[in-house]
Design a protein around this motif. Sequence first.
Motif, PDB file in Angstrom:
ATOM      1  N   ILE A  87      40.383  43.266  37.973  1.00 53.13           N
ATOM      2  CA  ILE A  87      41.312  43.592  39.055  1.00 53.13           C
ATOM      3  C   ILE A  87      40.810  42.929  40.324  1.00 53.13           C
ATOM      4  CG2 ILE A  87      42.262  45.439  40.480  1.00 53.13           C
ATOM      5  CD1 ILE A  87      42.094  47.250  38.056  1.00 53.13           C
ATOM      6  N   VAL A  88      41.721  42.200  40.994  1.00 52.45           N
ATOM      7  CA  VAL A  88      41.377  41.493  42.220  1.00 52.45           C
ATOM      8  C   VAL A  88      42.094  42.161  43.385  1.00 52.45           C
ATOM      9  CG1 VAL A  88      41.351  39.255  43.366  1.00 52.45           C
ATOM     10  CG2 VAL A  88      41.232  39.372  40.885  1.00 52.45           C
ATOM     11  N   THR A  89      41.341  42.560  44.384  1.00 53.72           N
ATOM     12  CA  THR A  89      41.923  43.177  45.569  1.00 53.72           C
ATOM     13  C   THR A  89      42.505  42.095  46.474  1.00 53.72           C
ATOM     14  OG1 THR A  89      39.810  43.134  46.719  1.00 53.72           O
ATOM     15  CG2 THR A  89      40.334  45.134  45.485  1.00 53.72           C
ATOM     16  N   PRO A  90      43.457  42.441  47.329  1.00 56.34           N
ATOM     17  CA  PRO A  90      44.084  41.431  48.186  1.00 56.34           C
ATOM     18  C   PRO A  90      43.099  40.681  49.082  1.00 56.34           C
ATOM     19  CG  PRO A  90      45.368  43.447  48.209  1.00 56.34           C
ATOM     20  CD  PRO A  90      44.119  43.743  47.447  1.00 56.34           C
ATOM     21  N   GLY A  91      42.031  41.325  49.503  1.00 59.44           N
ATOM     22  CA  GLY A  91      41.051  40.660  50.362  1.00 59.44           C
ATOM     23  C   GLY A  91      40.213  39.617  49.634  1.00 59.44           C
ATOM     24  N   ASP A  92      40.086  39.754  48.321  1.00 58.92           N
ATOM     25  CA  ASP A  92      39.265  38.823  47.535  1.00 58.92           C
ATOM     26  C   ASP A  92      40.069  37.726  46.857  1.00 58.92           C
ATOM     27  OD1 ASP A  92      37.137  40.456  48.165  1.00 58.92           O
ATOM     28  OD2 ASP A  92      37.262  41.602  46.292  1.00 58.92           O
ATOM     29  N   LEU A  93      41.372  37.687  47.065  1.00 56.62           N
ATOM     30  CA  LEU A  93      42.226  36.757  46.324  1.00 56.62           C
ATOM     31  C   LEU A  93      41.851  35.286  46.521  1.00 56.62           C
ATOM     32  CD1 LEU A  93      45.840  38.204  46.503  1.00 56.62           C
ATOM     33  CD2 LEU A  93      44.446  37.823  44.500  1.00 56.62           C
ATOM     34  N   GLU A  94      41.649  34.871  47.748  1.00 56.97           N
ATOM     35  CA  GLU A  94      41.392  33.445  48.014  1.00 56.97           C
ATOM     36  C   GLU A  94      40.095  32.978  47.350  1.00 56.97           C
ATOM     37  OE1 GLU A  94      40.929  30.419  51.776  1.00 56.97           O
ATOM     38  OE2 GLU A  94      41.964  32.329  52.061  1.00 56.97           O
ATOM     39  N   ALA A  95      39.040  33.745  47.501  1.00 57.13           N
ATOM     40  CA  ALA A  95      37.763  33.372  46.877  1.00 57.13           C
ATOM     41  C   ALA A  95      37.858  33.441  45.360  1.00 57.13           C
ATOM     42  CB  ALA A  95      36.650  34.297  47.373  1.00 57.13           C
ATOM     43  N   PHE A  96      38.570  34.447  44.850  1.00 55.97           N
ATOM     44  CA  PHE A  96      38.716  34.577  43.398  1.00 55.97           C
ATOM     45  C   PHE A  96      39.466  33.381  42.820  1.00 55.97           C
ATOM     46  CE2 PHE A  96      40.963  35.812  39.576  1.00 55.97           C
ATOM     47  CZ  PHE A  96      39.955  36.390  38.826  1.00 55.97           C
ATOM     48  N   TYR A  97      40.605  33.027  43.415  1.00 61.90           N
ATOM     49  CA  TYR A  97      41.417  31.931  42.877  1.00 61.90           C
ATOM     50  C   TYR A  97      40.702  30.585  42.975  1.00 61.90           C
ATOM     51  CZ  TYR A  97      45.613  34.610  41.891  1.00 61.90           C
ATOM     52  OH  TYR A  97      46.516  35.489  41.359  1.00 61.90           O
ATOM     53  N   THR A  98      39.865  30.408  43.974  1.00 58.40           N
ATOM     54  CA  THR A  98      39.093  29.161  44.073  1.00 58.40           C
ATOM     55  C   THR A  98      38.150  29.046  42.871  1.00 58.40           C
ATOM     56  OG1 THR A  98      39.178  29.284  46.482  1.00 58.40           O
ATOM     57  CG2 THR A  98      37.496  27.859  45.514  1.00 58.40           C
ATOM     58  N   ARG A  99      37.434  30.093  42.587  1.00 57.54           N
ATOM     59  CA  ARG A  99      36.505  30.061  41.452  1.00 57.54           C
ATOM     60  C   ARG A  99      37.252  30.056  40.116  1.00 57.54           C
ATOM     61  NH1 ARG A  99      31.549  34.121  40.224  1.00 57.54           N
ATOM     62  NH2 ARG A  99      30.721  32.948  38.477  1.00 57.54           N
ATOM     63  N   TYR A 100      38.369  30.767  40.041  1.00 58.89           N
ATOM     64  CA  TYR A 100      39.206  30.819  38.839  1.00 58.89           C
ATOM     65  C   TYR A 100      39.720  29.418  38.488  1.00 58.89           C
ATOM     66  CZ  TYR A 100      42.985  32.762  35.864  1.00 58.89           C
ATOM     67  OH  TYR A 100      43.832  33.074  34.831  1.00 58.89           O
ATOM     68  N   ALA A 101      40.156  28.674  39.487  1.00 57.31           N
ATOM     69  CA  ALA A 101      40.638  27.311  39.256  1.00 57.31           C
ATOM     70  C   ALA A 101      39.514  26.409  38.755  1.00 57.31           C
ATOM     71  CB  ALA A 101      41.238  26.748  40.540  1.00 57.31           C
ATOM     72  N   GLU A 102      38.314  26.556  39.315  1.00 63.58           N
ATOM     73  CA  GLU A 102      37.176  25.746  38.870  1.00 63.58           C
ATOM     74  C   GLU A 102      36.836  26.029  37.410  1.00 63.58           C
ATOM     75  OE1 GLU A 102      34.020  26.699  41.544  1.00 63.58           O
ATOM     76  OE2 GLU A 102      34.975  25.710  43.257  1.00 63.58           O
TER      77      GLU A 102
END
Length: 133
Positions: A87-102
């Motif tokens: 589960i990803v909280t709204p505050g962590d979305l940008e950092a999560f998606y950057t690492r997820y894409a990598e």
Amino acid sequence: MAPHLEHDEFFQSLTDLLSKTSQQAHGSVYLTQKPLIDVPGATTTNTQPSILIRATDGNTNAPNPKSTSKDGKIVKNKSTKIKLSTIVTPGDLEAFYTRYAEVCKAGMTGLKKRDRRGRKAKTKGGAAKATKA
């Protein structure tokens, strides 16, 4: 149901799943995401809900009715379905998606490029067949 993983555990497990699938030279990995609305434990800020990210390997636990043994009994596949979620909280979305894409890009190195040579020769109605004179 298995508990949701922390982000680091999720990325490590996803990397392992992608590498295992590419080493087998066949198989699928399904990636899904959906918003969590009105779910206990999920937080929402500024009308942005938390996001549930899932990854599975596509194996099912159900036996294939066409696969039978010599004595006529159905043989069940021994492999179990791998399910990952976080589960990803709204505050962590940008950092999560950057690492997820990598992680996803690194896991797609074994893919083959599509063969599109036959597509150029075909046209609408098949009228472009070349004849040699």
